[in-house]
Design an enzyme around this catalytic site. Structure first.
Site, short mmCIF file in Angstrom:
data_model
loop_
_atom_site.label_atom_id
_atom_site.label_comp_id
_atom_site.label_asym_id
_atom_site.label_seq_id
_atom_site.Cartn_x
_atom_site.Cartn_y
_atom_site.Cartn_z
CG ASP A 221 -24.23 -42.13 -69.06
OD1 ASP A 221 -25.03 -43.14 -69.22
OD2 ASP A 221 -23.90 -41.70 -67.96
CB ALA A 222 -21.35 -40.01 -74.73
CD GLU A 223 -25.17 -43.56 -79.32
OE1 GLU A 223 -24.20 -42.90 -79.77
OE2 GLU A 223 -25.98 -43.69 -80.57
CE1 TYR A 224 -31.79 -42.08 -72.51
CE2 TYR A 224 -30.81 -40.10 -71.70
CZ TYR A 224 -32.06 -40.97 -71.67
OH TYR A 224 -33.33 -40.84 -71.15
CB SER B 259 -53.34 -45.85 -44.43
OG SER B 259 -54.20 -46.01 -43.33
CG LEU B 260 -50.93 -50.74 -45.52
CD1 LEU B 260 -49.49 -51.21 -45.96
CD2 LEU B 260 -52.05 -51.74 -46.29
CD GLU C 278 -46.34 -55.45 -52.70
OE1 GLU C 278 -46.27 -54.31 -52.38
OE2 GLU C 278 -46.99 -56.23 -53.18
CE LYS D 116 -46.22 -49.31 -44.26
NZ LYS D 116 -45.60 -47.76 -44.00
CG ASP E 186 -39.25 -44.93 -44.31
OD1 ASP E 186 -40.47 -44.51 -44.19
OD2 ASP E 186 -38.45 -44.68 -43.96
NE ARG F 59 -53.21 -42.94 -47.94
CZ ARG F 59 -53.24 -42.61 -46.48
NH1 ARG F 59 -52.19 -41.90 -46.08
NH2 ARG F 59 -53.94 -43.15 -45.68
CE1 TYR G 189 -48.93 -48.80 -52.54
CE2 TYR G 189 -46.49 -48.16 -52.31
CZ TYR G 189 -47.63 -47.89 -52.03
OH TYR G 189 -48.15 -46.40 -51.47
CE LYS H 6 -49.76 -54.32 -50.60
NZ LYS H 6 -49.17 -53.65 -51.68
CE LYS I 115 -43.89 -49.22 -39.33
NZ LYS I 115 -44.82 -48.26 -39.44
CB CYS J 215 -5.58 -37.14 -22.45
SG CYS J 215 -6.24 -38.60 -22.25
CB CYS K 53 -3.35 -40.04 -19.28
SG CYS K 53 -2.91 -39.26 -20.83
CB CYS L 173 -4.74 -39.18 -25.57
SG CYS L 173 -3.61 -39.13 -24.09
CB CYS M 30 -3.15 -42.56 -21.82
SG CYS M 30 -4.93 -42.39 -21.99
S1 IVH Z 1 -50.23 -50.70 -49.95
C1 IVH Z 1 -54.59 -50.69 -49.32
N1 IVH Z 1 -47.50 -51.62 -50.21
O1 IVH Z 1 -47.56 -47.50 -46.69
C2 IVH Z 1 -53.03 -50.83 -49.53
N2 IVH Z 1 -48.34 -49.55 -49.28
O2 IVH Z 1 -49.58 -47.24 -44.56
C3 IVH Z 1 -52.26 -49.57 -49.70
N3 IVH Z 1 -46.31 -48.34 -48.54
O3 IVH Z 1 -49.43 -44.93 -47.86
C4 IVH Z 1 -50.94 -49.58 -49.52
N4 IVH Z 1 -44.98 -49.90 -49.13
O4 IVH Z 1 -47.25 -45.02 -48.71
C5 IVH Z 1 -48.50 -50.81 -49.81
N5 IVH Z 1 -45.64 -52.34 -50.65
C6 IVH Z 1 -46.35 -51.41 -50.08
C7 IVH Z 1 -45.88 -50.28 -49.35
C8 IVH Z 1 -47.00 -49.58 -49.03
C9 IVH Z 1 -45.05 -48.53 -48.70
C10 IVH Z 1 -46.97 -47.33 -47.81
C11 IVH Z 1 -47.68 -46.19 -48.72
C12 IVH Z 1 -49.04 -46.25 -48.02
C13 IVH Z 1 -48.89 -46.58 -46.63
C14 IVH Z 1 -49.85 -47.17 -45.86
#
Ligand code: IVH
Length: 692
Positions: free
Chosen positions: A49-52, A98-99, A130, A132, A134, A153, A242, A308, A332, A426, A429, A444, A450
Site C-alpha cells: 500500500d505504501a508504494e501505491y 428488470s427481470l 449468474e 443475482k 443484492d 436504473r 452483468y 439468461k 429466487k 433467574c 430458579c 444465573c 437451577c
Molecule cells: S440482468 C435484462 N443480471 O436484478 C436483464 N440483473 O430485477 C437485466 N441484478 O435491476 C438485468 N444481479 O439490479 C441481471 N446477474 C444479474 C443481476 C441482476 C442483480 C438486478 C439488477 C436488476 C434487477 C432485475
C-alpha cells in the site's frame, strides 16, 4: 527499468518541461491503473500500500504542477468536485429492463417450457447463469474507453446521473484496458457492498452512534444517493458487470452473453466469478441448488440466480414484454428477511446459566419456515438495535443460523411500545443473576439448583473427563430427567435397578452396568471432582491445578480471590467464578450430599511450588493408547509431578510416553534419540518419579 528509476526523481519533477511531464503522468497513470486492476478487480495486490500511495502522491504532485494535463480518467480524479445540489436525469438509450421472477422449481420449469415453445424447439436450452447480486443496477458509459457517465436504473427509461459517486468505486475502471474498445459502450451491472465491508461499516457507525444499514442493498443504494461524493468514497462499494447496453458498431462484439462478459473482463471490468454456462433444465436446476448451498460462503449477498439465454440471436428472437425480457429470469432463493411484530421477550436460561433474551414474534414465514422466536443475544444487542416490545422488526433467517432480529422499523413504533428489561432474578430458579464486568452476558448463579442448568450439569458431571460414569450418556440422562428420576447430581447415586431398567430401550443387563459404573465412579480424584462440578471456566487443567495447589477441597471452597490468584492458570475472572460458586449455599449442599453418597478422593498436603516437584522442568509428550489410563489422566499425573506435557516431539522433549498404536511421534522420538517409556515403564515412573 524499475518503478524507482522511473518515478523517484521526485524533487525536480515539478519543473519538468510539459512534454516530459505528460510522459511521466501517463506512465504513472498506467502503473497505478494496473495496480488498481490487480487489487480491486483481480483481488491480487501486487505492491505494498505504501508504494501505491507514493505513486499516487507523485502523480498528484505532477498534476498540481501541470493542471492542463489533468484528464477525467486520471486515478486522482476518483474523488472530485463539490457536493451536488441534486442529481440530473439521464435518459437511457436502451431501457434498463428488470427481470421476471421464478419463486420455485415449478415456476422455473414453466419458464423453461415457455422459452422452448416460443423457439419451437425440444433441444436443451443453453443458459448463462449468474448470481443475482443484492445491490443497485448501474449503467456505465465509456466513450473512447473513458468512463463518461454513470447512471442509476431509475424507472428503466430515466435514471439519475451518479457519475461522481461511481467514480469513487475503486474497481470501476475510469479507463478500459487495452486500445481495442468500441467508441461508445455501455456496461451495466450491480453496485453492492460486500458483507465484510457492510459489517465493518455498521460496526463503526454503531461506535459513532450513527445510522446503521439494515442490509447491504440499502447500504449500496444509500451510499450512491449521496450528493457529496467524498462520503460515497468512504463506503466499501464494489461493481460487477452483468450485461451490456448500447455498443457502437465499430467493434465486433461476440455473439453470446458469456463471451461478451469475457470481453468486458478483458477490458478490466469485474464480472462474477460464479458465472457458468449450462445446458438444459437439469443442469440449470443443479446450478441453482449448488449456488444456494454456497450462498453463505460468498463475500457478498445474493438473493437468487439469473438465467439468461446465452445466444444473443435467440435473445433477439424472444424479445421482451413490458419491462422484462422473455429470455431471462431471476430464480429466487426463498426470502431470508421478513417483517413482523415483536410481541414479547422472554429470558431463557441456557446450559451455562446464561440468560438469553428471546424474541416472541408474531409468526411469519421466512425462507420456507414459520418463525415465531428469534434470539436477541444479550442486553447489549438489544440496546444496539434500539428495539422495544411492540416494534415492527425485520427478522432474518440465513442458512442454518437461528433466526435473528436485524433491525427495527422505527416509523412503525406504536405509542404503547415498552422497554425490554432484564428480570430481577433467574426466571427459572429465582437465584441471583450476575453480569461479570467486561462480559455481555448475564448469568444465573443458581448452578446446580437451577433446573435449566441441571440436565447439562448432570451430563457434564458424568462425562469422561469428570466422574467418567461409563454408559451414562446424554440420551440416557435426557430420559432420566424427563422421567423425573434425577433432579440433582446426587440423585444419580440413588437410582435403582428398576428405575433404570424401566427406561426405554434399557435391558436389565445394561441397567446393571450403569449401576456398576456409578459405583466405580465414586472413587475419584480431587481434580476430577472439582472439574465435575461444572464451575464456569474451570476446565480439567485449572481443576487439577487447584487440586495440586490446595490439596484439600475445604481449602478451595474457602479460598478468597486473592488466594486463588496464586494458582497457576487462575486469573481474576476464574477466581471470581470460583468464589461465587462456593458462596452459594445450595452448591455446598450438593457437595455434601455427594460425599455422603460415597464420592471420595485422596487428600494430602500439596506438593508445594512446581520447582519442588520431582520432575519439575521436564517436558514430555504422550502418544498412542494407554490401556489403564486415559491420555488426559496420564497428562494430569505428569503435570502433578511438575512435567510440562506438550503436543509435539522435538529435540527438547525429555521423554515420550508411548501407548499402543503409537505412530509418527514415536518414530520421531526414536530418530531424535528422545527417551521412550512404554505403559509399564510409565507406571513405574509415576510410582518413583525419577529420570536417571
Ligand atoms: S440482468 C435484462 N443480471 O436484478 C436483464 N440483473 O430485477 C437485466 N441484478 O435491476 C438485468 N444481479 O439490479 C441481471 N446477474 C444479474 C443481476 C441482476 C442483480 C438486478 C439488477 C436488476 C434487477 C432485475
Amino acid at each position: 527499468m524499475s518503478q524507482n528509476d522511473l518515478f523517484s526523481g521526485g524533487d525536480s519533477s515539478n519543473e519538468l518541461p510539459s512534454d516530459s511531464a505528460a510522459e511521466s503522468i501517463q506512465s504513472l497513470r498506467n502503473h497505478i491503473n494496473e495496480h488498481n486492476h490487480k487489487y480491486y478487480v483481480l483481488d491480487e495486490p501486487s505492491i505494498p500500500d505504501a508504494e501505491y500511495d507514493r505513486l499516487m502522491r507523485e502523480l498528484q504532485a505532477l498534476e498540481d504542477a501541470n493542471p492542463e494535463l489533468i484528464t477525467s480518467d486520471s486515478p486522482t480524479q476518483r474523488v472530485g468536485g463539490a457536493p451536488l445540489v441534486g442529481f440530473t436525469e439521464v435518459q437511457h438509450e436502451r431501457p434498463m429492463l428488470s427481470l421476471d421472477n421464478a419463486m420455485n422449481a415449478d415456476e422455473f420449469a414453466a419458464f423453461y417450457q415457455r422459452v422452448q415453445d416460443r423457439l419451437k424447439t425440444d433441444e436443451p436450452l443453453e443458459f448463462a447463469c449468474e448470481p443475482k447480486l443484492d445491490g443497485l443496477a448501474i449503467s456505465l458509459l465509456y466513450v473512447n474507453g473513458v468512463l463518461e457517465r454513470a447512471a442509476t436504473r431509475g424507472d428503466g427509461q430515466t435514471g439519475e446521473d451518479v457519475t461522481q459517486n461511481v467514480r469513487t468505486i475503486k474497481n470501476v475502471p475510469l479507463r478500459l484496458q487495452g486500445n481495442q474498445t468500441p467508441t461508445r459502450i455501455e456496461i451495466r451491472g450491480e453496485v453492492y457492498m460486500p458483507k465484510a465491508g457492510f459489517d465493518a461499516y455498521n460496526d463503526r457507525a454503531r461506535e459513532n452512534e450513527e445510522k446503521v444499514f439494515a442490509n447491504p442493498r440499502n447500504a449500496a443504494a444509500g451510499s450512491l444517493r449521496q450528493l457529496d461524493s467524498r462520503i460515497t468514497a468512504k463506503r466499501p462499494l464494489e461493481f460487477c458487470a452483468y450485461s451490456l447496453g448500447i455498443v457502437s458498431d465499430d467493434f465486433d462484439m461476440p455473439d453470446t452473453h458469456s463471451a461478451q462478459l469475457a470481453q468486458v473482463q478483458v477490458w478490466g471490468v469485474r464480472i462474477n466469478e460464479e458465472m457458468r454456462v449450462v445446458n438444459g433444465l437439469e443442469e440449470a436446476q443443479t446450478f441453482f441448488t449448488q449456488l444456494g448451498e454456497k450462498r453463505h460462503q460468498l463475500g457478498y449477498e445474493i438473493d437468487g440466480t439469473v438465467f439468461k439465454i446465452n445466444s444473443l440471436a435467440l435473445q433477439e428472437t424472444l424479445g421482451f414484454v413490458a419491462r422484462a425480457p422473455r429470455w431471462a429470469i431471476a430464480y429466487k432463493f426463498p426470502a431470508v428477511e421478513e417483517l413482523t411484530v415483536l410481541q414479547d421477550v422472554d429470558f431463557q436460561v441456557g446450559r451455562t446459566g446464561a440468560l438469553t433474551p428471546v424474541a416472541r414474534l408474531k409468526p411469519v414465514h421466512v425462507a420456507g419456515v414459520t418463525v415465531s422466536n428469534a434470539t436477541l443475544h444479550n442486553m447489549d444487542e438489544i440496546a444496539r438495535l434500539g428495539v422495544k416490545i411492540g416494534d415492527t422488526v425485520i427478522v432474518r433467517r440465513a442458512g442454518d443460523v437461528i433466526p435473528q432480529v436485524v433491525a427495527v422499523v422505527e416509523e412503525r413504533r406504536p405509542d404503547d411500545a415498552r422497554d425490554i428489561v432484564m428480570p430481577p432474578a433467574c426466571p427459572v430458579c429465582e437465584s441471583h443473576i450476575e453480569r461479570v464486568e467486561g462480559e455481555a452476558v448475564t448469568r444465573c448463579t443458581g448452578g446446580l439448583v437451577c433446573s435449566a442448568q441441571r440436565k447439562e450439569a448432570i451430563k457434564h458431571f458424568a462425562s469422561r473427563k469428570a466422574l467418567d460414569v461409563e454408559g451414562l450418556g446424554d440420551k440416557l440422562i435426557d430420559q432420566m430427567v424427563a422421567a423425573s428420576l434425577i433432579d440433582s447430581l446426587d440423585d444419580v447415586f440413588h437410582l435403582t435397578l428398576d428405575d433404570i431398567a424401566g427406561l426405554e430401550r434399557m435391558a436389565e443387563k445394561s441397567a446393571q452396568n450403569v449401576l456398576n459404573a456409578l459405583e466405580k465412579s465414586k472413587a475419584t480424584t480431587l481434580g476430577r471432582f472439582i472439574y465435575s462440578l461444572g464451575i464456569r471456566e474451570v476446565g480439567t487443567v485449572t481443576a487439577q491445578n487447584l487440586a495440586n495447589h490446595f490439596g484439600f477441597l475445604e481449602r478451595i471452597m474457602n479460598a478468597s480471590v486473592d488466594v486463588l490468584l496464586d494458582v497457576p492458570d487462575v486469573g481474576n475472572i476464574v477466581a471470581q467464578h470460583l468464589v461465587n460458586f462456593f458462596a452459594e449455599e445450595h452448591n455446598r449442599t450438593v457437595i455434601e450430599q455427594l460425599q455422603k453418597s460415597g464420592v471420595h478422593w485422596d487428600e494430602s498436603e500439596p506438593v508445594n511450588a512446581a520447582d519442588d516437584a520431582p520432575l519439575a522442568g521436564k517436558t514430555a509428550v504422550i502418544t498412542g493408547t494407554l490401556s489403564d489410563m486415559s491420555r488426559d489422566d496420564a497428562k494430569l499425573a505428569l503435570e502433578a509431578l511438575g512435567v510440562k506435557v506438550t503436543g509435539s516431539v522435538s529435540a527438547k522433549t525429555d521423554f515420550l510416553v508411548a501407548g499402543d498404536k503409537a505412530g509418527s511421534k514415536l518414530t520421531k522420538a526414536q530418530n531424535l534419540g528422545v527417551r521412550v517409556f512404554d505403559e509399564e515403564a510409565f507406571k513405574a515412573l509415576l510410582k518413583t518419579p525419577r529420570l536417571d
